[in-house]
Design a protein around this motif. Structure first.
Motif, mmCIF file in Angstrom:
data_model
loop_
_atom_site.group_PDB
_atom_site.id
_atom_site.type_symbol
_atom_site.label_atom_id
_atom_site.label_comp_id
_atom_site.label_asym_id
_atom_site.label_seq_id
_atom_site.Cartn_x
_atom_site.Cartn_y
_atom_site.Cartn_z
ATOM 1 N N VAL A 1 28.503 -36.963 41.226
ATOM 2 C CA VAL A 1 29.373 -37.848 40.156
ATOM 3 C C VAL A 1 28.540 -39.034 39.645
ATOM 4 C CG1 VAL A 1 31.321 -39.245 40.119
ATOM 5 C CG2 VAL A 1 31.343 -37.074 41.721
ATOM 6 N N MET A 2 28.642 -38.960 38.311
ATOM 7 C CA MET A 2 27.855 -39.986 37.466
ATOM 8 C C MET A 2 28.680 -41.038 36.884
ATOM 9 S SD MET A 2 24.905 -40.057 34.614
ATOM 10 C CE MET A 2 23.503 -39.962 35.705
ATOM 11 N N GLY A 3 28.824 -42.152 37.346
ATOM 12 C CA GLY A 3 29.533 -43.345 36.497
ATOM 13 C C GLY A 3 28.498 -43.938 35.645
ATOM 14 N N HIS A 4 29.077 -44.848 35.076
ATOM 15 C CA HIS A 4 28.094 -45.659 33.989
ATOM 16 C C HIS A 4 28.743 -47.018 33.548
ATOM 17 C CE1 HIS A 4 30.468 -45.090 30.272
ATOM 18 N NE2 HIS A 4 30.981 -44.137 30.767
ATOM 19 N N SER A 5 27.764 -47.830 32.856
ATOM 20 C CA SER A 5 28.074 -49.279 32.580
ATOM 21 C C SER A 5 28.926 -49.169 31.184
ATOM 22 C CB SER A 5 26.856 -49.976 32.182
ATOM 23 O OG SER A 5 26.145 -49.372 31.475
ATOM 24 N N SER A 6 29.619 -50.249 31.028
ATOM 25 C CA SER A 6 30.477 -50.221 29.882
ATOM 26 C C SER A 6 31.306 -48.959 29.471
ATOM 27 C CB SER A 6 29.451 -50.507 28.639
ATOM 28 O OG SER A 6 28.810 -51.761 28.755
ATOM 29 N N CYS A 7 32.023 -48.431 30.385
ATOM 30 C CA CYS A 7 32.976 -47.511 30.339
ATOM 31 C C CYS A 7 34.382 -47.987 29.906
ATOM 32 C CB CYS A 7 33.018 -46.845 31.720
ATOM 33 S SG CYS A 7 34.277 -45.372 31.665
ATOM 34 N N GLY A 8 34.696 -47.202 28.666
ATOM 35 C CA GLY A 8 36.045 -47.732 28.131
ATOM 36 C C GLY A 8 37.261 -47.237 29.079
ATOM 37 N N GLY A 9 37.181 -46.036 29.672
ATOM 38 C CA GLY A 9 38.089 -45.562 30.553
ATOM 39 C C GLY A 9 38.476 -46.560 31.760
ATOM 40 N N ILE A 10 37.249 -47.083 32.247
ATOM 41 C CA ILE A 10 37.376 -48.157 33.377
ATOM 42 C C ILE A 10 38.106 -49.351 32.939
ATOM 43 C CG2 ILE A 10 36.027 -49.506 34.949
ATOM 44 C CD1 ILE A 10 36.118 -46.657 35.779
ATOM 45 N N LYS A 11 37.786 -49.981 31.557
ATOM 46 C CA LYS A 11 38.074 -51.063 31.121
ATOM 47 C C LYS A 11 39.797 -50.898 30.968
ATOM 48 C CE LYS A 11 38.213 -55.123 28.736
ATOM 49 N NZ LYS A 11 39.456 -54.844 28.372
ATOM 50 N N GLY A 12 40.341 -49.747 30.608
ATOM 51 C CA GLY A 12 41.483 -49.149 30.215
ATOM 52 C C GLY A 12 42.356 -49.470 31.631
ATOM 53 N N CYS A 13 41.741 -48.746 32.613
ATOM 54 C CA CYS A 13 42.311 -49.023 33.872
ATOM 55 C C CYS A 13 42.427 -50.336 34.553
ATOM 56 C CB CYS A 13 41.403 -47.947 34.940
ATOM 57 S SG CYS A 13 41.942 -47.863 36.535
ATOM 58 N N ASP A 14 41.521 -51.044 34.233
ATOM 59 C CA ASP A 14 41.525 -52.513 34.739
ATOM 60 C C ASP A 14 42.608 -53.279 33.975
ATOM 61 O OD1 ASP A 14 40.482 -54.684 36.500
ATOM 62 O OD2 ASP A 14 40.025 -55.654 34.287
ATOM 63 N N ALA B 1 40.394 -55.910 42.834
ATOM 64 C CA ALA B 1 41.377 -56.513 42.160
ATOM 65 C C ALA B 1 40.991 -57.718 42.283
ATOM 66 C CB ALA B 1 42.924 -56.159 42.504
ATOM 67 N N ASP B 2 40.655 -58.423 43.424
ATOM 68 C CA ASP B 2 40.599 -59.832 43.654
ATOM 69 C C ASP B 2 39.363 -60.401 43.396
ATOM 70 O OD1 ASP B 2 43.033 -60.018 44.814
ATOM 71 O OD2 ASP B 2 42.122 -59.724 46.838
ATOM 72 N N ILE B 3 38.416 -59.742 42.628
ATOM 73 C CA ILE B 3 37.159 -60.149 41.862
ATOM 74 C C ILE B 3 37.532 -61.059 40.860
ATOM 75 C CG2 ILE B 3 34.811 -59.870 40.983
ATOM 76 C CD1 ILE B 3 34.755 -57.090 42.917
ATOM 77 N N PRO B 4 37.398 -62.354 40.761
ATOM 78 C CA PRO B 4 37.735 -63.093 39.336
ATOM 79 C C PRO B 4 36.803 -62.939 38.364
ATOM 80 C CG PRO B 4 36.375 -64.451 41.004
ATOM 81 C CD PRO B 4 36.608 -63.262 41.853
ATOM 82 N N ASN B 5 35.847 -62.615 38.386
ATOM 83 C CA ASN B 5 35.124 -62.491 37.077
ATOM 84 C C ASN B 5 35.167 -61.193 36.316
ATOM 85 O OD1 ASN B 5 32.109 -61.518 35.983
ATOM 86 N ND2 ASN B 5 32.078 -63.708 35.684
ATOM 87 N N ASP B 6 35.312 -61.302 35.219
ATOM 88 C CA ASP B 6 35.779 -59.994 34.690
ATOM 89 C C ASP B 6 34.593 -58.915 34.693
ATOM 90 O OD1 ASP B 6 38.459 -60.921 34.208
ATOM 91 O OD2 ASP B 6 38.087 -61.564 31.822
#
Length: 216
Positions: free
Chosen positions: A105-118, A150-155
């Motif tokens: 399983v390969m994840g990656h930086s700057s993922c739009g799906g991850i940003k959408g989930c957040d 979720a508790d990590i304050p820095n975006d």
């Protein structure tokens, strides 16, 4: 089908270039693949993101990887609801029919799906909460991972952590498939989690011993 149209000219031009060069130079190998079928050593589950080109990254030849791509490289948990599950079907085929030795399983930086989930889990994307949102309902798979960071304050730090949680959640869900667990118990299958920094060209892999991602 009245809506289908011819390919864009630039793609046709590229095809003819490939046929005249790469195909011609390796024609015997392509014919072997066609006649003898595929025998990939690994399945690679990656994101649909156009910047993640797994065959180039690992220098893979045709027939070497069984590749499945989806939004945010997610694997859902095993279920027997009789529904249409593309990712689960791909995993079943890779493990049971192709007998791959590795699932990566390969994840990656700057993922739009991850940003959408957040954004969705933080209440900033109500449109993804709609029942009719395919992306939103797909990203529900990652809610357990989001709860852990979720508790990590820095975006930026939270998003990077969530990108890696997507890999871990997918690995956890893979082990819920009985045929995956059985192959692991037999010693014929291993699972691997990696994360790609697109800009730096750096890959980190998850180390169970260290409990974190480490550079390779």
């Amino acid at each position: 089908m009245q809506h289908a149209r011819p390919l864009p000219p630039y793609l046709i031009q590229r095809y003819h270039g490939w046929k005249a060069t790469s195909y011609t130079e390796n024609e015997s190998w392509y014919r072997t693949l066609a006649q003898e079928g595929q025998h990939p050593r690994a399945m690679l589950i990656s994101c649909c993101d156009s910047r993640v080109h797994v065959t180039s990254i690992f220098g893979a030849d045709q027939g070497e990887f069984f590749i499945h791509r989806n939004i945010a490289n997610l694997v859902p948990p095993y279920t027997t609801d009789g529904g249409q599950h593309g990712t689960s079907a791909a995993v079943e085929y890779a493990v049971c029919a192709l007998k791959v030795a590795h699932v990566i399983v390969m994840g990656h930086s700057s993922c739009g799906g991850i940003k959408g989930c957040d954004d969705m889990c933080s209440g900033r994307a109500p449109e993804l909460e709609e029942r009719t949102s395919f992306v939103g309902r797909w990203m529900d798979i990652l809610r357990p991972g989001h709860a852990r960071i979720a508790d990590i304050p820095n975006d930026a730090e939270r998003l990077r952590a969530l990108e890696k949680e997507a890999v871990l959640v997918s690995l956890e869900n893979l082990t819920s498939f009985p045929f995956v667990e059985a192959a692991m118990q037999k010693g014929t299958l291993t699972l691997h989690g990696v994360w790609l920094d697109i800009g730096e060209g750096r890959i980190e892999q998850y180390s169970a011993a260290a409990g974190t991602f480490v550079p390779i």
